[in-house]
Design a protein around this motif. Structure first.
Motif, PDB file in Angstrom:
ATOM      1  N   ARG A  26      11.232   0.732  -4.019  1.00  0.00           N
ATOM      2  CA  ARG A  26      10.664   1.691  -4.124  1.00  0.00           C
ATOM      3  C   ARG A  26       9.169   2.210  -4.698  1.00  0.00           C
ATOM      4  O   ARG A  26       8.737   1.244  -4.987  1.00  0.00           O
ATOM      5  CB  ARG A  26      11.532   2.306  -5.742  1.00  0.00           C
ATOM      6  CG  ARG A  26      11.448   3.429  -6.108  1.00  0.00           C
ATOM      7  CD  ARG A  26      12.546   3.673  -7.908  1.00  0.00           C
ATOM      8  NE  ARG A  26      13.796   3.443  -7.355  1.00  0.00           N
ATOM      9  CZ  ARG A  26      14.710   2.886  -7.607  1.00  0.00           C
ATOM     10  NH1 ARG A  26      13.887   1.899  -8.720  1.00  0.00           N
ATOM     11  NH2 ARG A  26      16.291   3.135  -7.446  1.00  0.00           N
ATOM     12  N   ALA A  27       8.706   2.360  -4.259  1.00  0.00           N
ATOM     13  CA  ALA A  27       6.682   2.845  -4.095  1.00  0.00           C
ATOM     14  C   ALA A  27       6.768   3.932  -5.489  1.00  0.00           C
ATOM     15  O   ALA A  27       7.415   4.971  -4.684  1.00  0.00           O
ATOM     16  CB  ALA A  27       6.703   3.084  -2.914  1.00  0.00           C
TER      17      ALA A  27
ATOM     18  N   VAL B 210       0.477  -3.565  -7.738  1.00  0.00           N
ATOM     19  CA  VAL B 210       1.747  -4.121  -8.525  1.00  0.00           C
ATOM     20  C   VAL B 210       3.219  -4.034  -7.983  1.00  0.00           C
ATOM     21  O   VAL B 210       4.080  -3.486  -8.072  1.00  0.00           O
ATOM     22  CB  VAL B 210       1.637  -3.844  -9.969  1.00  0.00           C
ATOM     23  CG1 VAL B 210       2.868  -4.095 -10.690  1.00  0.00           C
ATOM     24  CG2 VAL B 210       0.076  -3.194 -10.456  1.00  0.00           C
ATOM     25  N   LEU B 211       3.367  -5.373  -7.751  1.00  0.00           N
ATOM     26  CA  LEU B 211       5.581  -5.509  -7.175  1.00  0.00           C
ATOM     27  C   LEU B 211       5.806  -6.099  -8.748  1.00  0.00           C
ATOM     28  O   LEU B 211       6.009  -6.879  -9.339  1.00  0.00           O
ATOM     29  CB  LEU B 211       5.606  -6.095  -6.363  1.00  0.00           C
ATOM     30  CG  LEU B 211       4.832  -5.803  -4.301  1.00  0.00           C
ATOM     31  CD1 LEU B 211       5.539  -6.423  -3.380  1.00  0.00           C
ATOM     32  CD2 LEU B 211       6.142  -4.518  -4.370  1.00  0.00           C
ATOM     33  N   VAL B 212       7.018  -4.766  -8.810  1.00  0.00           N
ATOM     34  CA  VAL B 212       8.049  -5.546  -9.900  1.00  0.00           C
ATOM     35  C   VAL B 212       9.109  -6.099  -8.938  1.00  0.00           C
ATOM     36  O   VAL B 212       9.685  -4.651  -8.908  1.00  0.00           O
ATOM     37  CB  VAL B 212       8.147  -4.325 -11.083  1.00  0.00           C
ATOM     38  CG1 VAL B 212       8.728  -4.845 -12.539  1.00  0.00           C
ATOM     39  CG2 VAL B 212       6.456  -4.208 -11.742  1.00  0.00           C
TER      40      VAL B 212
ATOM     41  N   GLU C  36      11.973   4.360  -1.508  1.00  0.00           N
ATOM     42  CA  GLU C  36      11.807   5.596  -1.557  1.00  0.00           C
ATOM     43  C   GLU C  36      10.166   5.633  -2.500  1.00  0.00           C
ATOM     44  O   GLU C  36       9.138   4.690  -2.977  1.00  0.00           O
ATOM     45  CB  GLU C  36      12.370   6.046  -2.907  1.00  0.00           C
ATOM     46  CG  GLU C  36      12.327   6.961  -3.728  1.00  0.00           C
ATOM     47  CD  GLU C  36      13.451   6.845  -5.115  1.00  0.00           C
ATOM     48  OE1 GLU C  36      13.087   7.887  -5.869  1.00  0.00           O
ATOM     49  OE2 GLU C  36      13.867   6.119  -5.447  1.00  0.00           O
ATOM     50  N   LEU C  37       9.628   6.669  -2.193  1.00  0.00           N
ATOM     51  CA  LEU C  37       7.945   7.021  -2.352  1.00  0.00           C
ATOM     52  C   LEU C  37       8.231   8.438  -3.957  1.00  0.00           C
ATOM     53  O   LEU C  37       9.014   9.175  -3.063  1.00  0.00           O
ATOM     54  CB  LEU C  37       7.277   6.704  -1.046  1.00  0.00           C
ATOM     55  CG  LEU C  37       5.475   7.259  -2.035  1.00  0.00           C
ATOM     56  CD1 LEU C  37       5.219   6.650  -2.082  1.00  0.00           C
ATOM     57  CD2 LEU C  37       5.349   8.034  -0.511  1.00  0.00           C
ATOM     58  N   ALA C  38       6.943   7.897  -4.623  1.00  0.00           N
ATOM     59  CA  ALA C  38       7.233   8.981  -5.484  1.00  0.00           C
ATOM     60  C   ALA C  38       6.063   8.910  -6.203  1.00  0.00           C
ATOM     61  O   ALA C  38       5.347   7.810  -6.401  1.00  0.00           O
ATOM     62  CB  ALA C  38       8.648   8.466  -6.227  1.00  0.00           C
TER      63      ALA C  38
ATOM     64  N   TRP D  68      13.104  -3.838  -5.628  1.00  0.00           N
ATOM     65  CA  TRP D  68      11.887  -3.879  -6.186  1.00  0.00           C
ATOM     66  C   TRP D  68      10.650  -2.610  -6.310  1.00  0.00           C
ATOM     67  O   TRP D  68      11.077  -1.384  -5.728  1.00  0.00           O
ATOM     68  CB  TRP D  68      10.558  -5.164  -5.291  1.00  0.00           C
ATOM     69  CG  TRP D  68      11.645  -5.966  -5.792  1.00  0.00           C
ATOM     70  CD1 TRP D  68      12.478  -6.797  -5.086  1.00  0.00           C
ATOM     71  CD2 TRP D  68      10.452  -7.113  -5.468  1.00  0.00           C
ATOM     72  NE1 TRP D  68      12.821  -8.261  -5.528  1.00  0.00           N
ATOM     73  CE2 TRP D  68      12.004  -8.729  -5.069  1.00  0.00           C
ATOM     74  CE3 TRP D  68       9.151  -7.484  -5.993  1.00  0.00           C
ATOM     75  CZ2 TRP D  68      11.200 -10.108  -5.648  1.00  0.00           C
ATOM     76  CZ3 TRP D  68       8.952  -8.870  -6.719  1.00  0.00           C
ATOM     77  CH2 TRP D  68       9.891  -9.851  -6.670  1.00  0.00           C
ATOM     78  N   GLU D  69       9.823  -2.544  -7.119  1.00  0.00           N
ATOM     79  CA  GLU D  69       8.883  -1.452  -7.328  1.00  0.00           C
ATOM     80  C   GLU D  69       8.374  -1.851  -7.028  1.00  0.00           C
ATOM     81  O   GLU D  69       6.994  -2.695  -7.249  1.00  0.00           O
ATOM     82  CB  GLU D  69       8.593  -1.123  -8.994  1.00  0.00           C
ATOM     83  CG  GLU D  69      10.987  -0.331  -9.097  1.00  0.00           C
ATOM     84  CD  GLU D  69      10.591   0.085 -10.531  1.00  0.00           C
ATOM     85  OE1 GLU D  69       9.459  -0.354 -10.985  1.00  0.00           O
ATOM     86  OE2 GLU D  69      11.178   1.044 -10.849  1.00  0.00           O
ATOM     87  N   LEU D  70       7.456  -0.850  -6.476  1.00  0.00           N
ATOM     88  CA  LEU D  70       5.661  -1.148  -6.108  1.00  0.00           C
ATOM     89  C   LEU D  70       4.398   0.220  -6.594  1.00  0.00           C
ATOM     90  O   LEU D  70       5.391   1.243  -6.230  1.00  0.00           O
ATOM     91  CB  LEU D  70       5.584  -1.279  -4.669  1.00  0.00           C
ATOM     92  CG  LEU D  70       4.217  -1.779  -3.558  1.00  0.00           C
ATOM     93  CD1 LEU D  70       3.551  -2.605  -4.037  1.00  0.00           C
ATOM     94  CD2 LEU D  70       4.609  -0.840  -2.300  1.00  0.00           C
TER      95      LEU D  70
END
Length: 280
Positions: A92-93, A47-49, A133-135, A29-31
């Motif tokens: 993945r944030a 927003v969680l995708v 992972e944080l970007a 997921w992407e956050l």
């Protein structure tokens, strides 16, 4: 009522099947998170995708004073906690805060004591995921979370129904000051139900076993806490005799009063009866 329960049971089965399928896929997921602080207040947007584009939007309003950097950390931590409750294991944030992203990667050092606490808590929370992972992303790529955080900081009146709104009473790094532990006497009325739901173990007495089997579908365990389901309202947290007694004493000694349908304050004896019915 029979038709309603039958229809509801079918919907629950479909939802459980969808959750099981998602857990098997172990999708990433992407956050997207953003925090905002201004003179009118402070808030966060999340927003969680999912991998197939399914979005979950969430807004938080903070009932405490925070700096912009603290708001960014609070937003990210709230997103991670929500992802864990959704049983997401790969995340993945993305944040538009250069400071948060670089402190997490080690490029920046956290000198301020509060930043050090936030960074430590973030690392501990991130370690609970199988993959994290944080970007950093430009604000132009984080518009939804940015808009939600500003709305949460200013007002709730323009939110649509699909946006969840919650208020946080204190900072995440201060949560350990509010922990209260109650040790219940064992066994109590919850133990047979817990044993049956967790381990499929029934009491030896046939009559008690039948009662437990009939009552168990009305209960659910979340975060190791037993709740009673409710079709028309929120789930009700179950308590043992010791905690129930504490609740009764707090009602008697505190500022809260129980009243009947006509607004008349009930005698103390009725307090205990109503609480026992509600919590048991």
């Amino acid at each position: 009522m029979a038709d309603y329960l039958a229809e509801l049971s079918g919907e629950l089965e479909v939802i459980n099947e969808r959750i099981a399928l998602k857990s098997e896929v172990n999708e990433t997921w992407e956050l997207y998170t953003d925090g905002a602080s201004c003179a009118e207040g402070a808030g966060a947007g999340l927003v969680l995708v999912s991998s197939n584009g399914e979005e979950h939007t969430y807004a938080l309003r903070f009932n405490f004073d925070v700096t912009n950097n603290e708001a960014e950390y609070e937003a990210l931590l709230a997103g991670l906690n929500i992802a864990q409750k959704m049983n997401i294991v790969k995340l993945r944030a993305f944040t538009d805060s250069q400071l948060v992203a670089n402190q997490f990667s080690g490029s920046f050092e956290a000198h301020d004591p509060s930043m050090q606490k936030y960074l430590q808590l973030l690392k501990e929370t991130a370690a609970r995921f199988e993959y994290f992972e944080l970007a950093q992303v430009p604000r132009s790529q984080n518009k939804k979370a940015d808009a939600l955080s500003k709305l949460a900081a200013l007002t709730f009146s323009h939110f649509q129904k699909q946006v969840w709104v919650e208020e946080l009473p204190s900072k995440s790094i201060d949560s350990d000051l509010m922990v209260a532990s109650v040790t219940e006497a064992q066994p109590n009325w919850m133990e047979p139900i817990l044993q049956y739901i967790r381990n499929d173990i029934l009491p030896e007495d046939s009559r008690e076993a039948r009662l437990v089997r009939e009552r168990a579908p009305m209960y659910i365990i979340q975060d190791d806490v037993l709740y009673r389901k409710s079709y028309c309202g929120p789930m009700m947290r179950c308590v043992g005799p010791i905690e129930a007694e504490m609740l009764v004493e707090e009602v008697h000694n505190g500022s809260y009063k129980l009243a009947d349908m006509e607004g008349r304050t009930l005698p103390n004896a009725w307090h205990a009866v109503l609480l026992k019915r509600y919590y048991a």
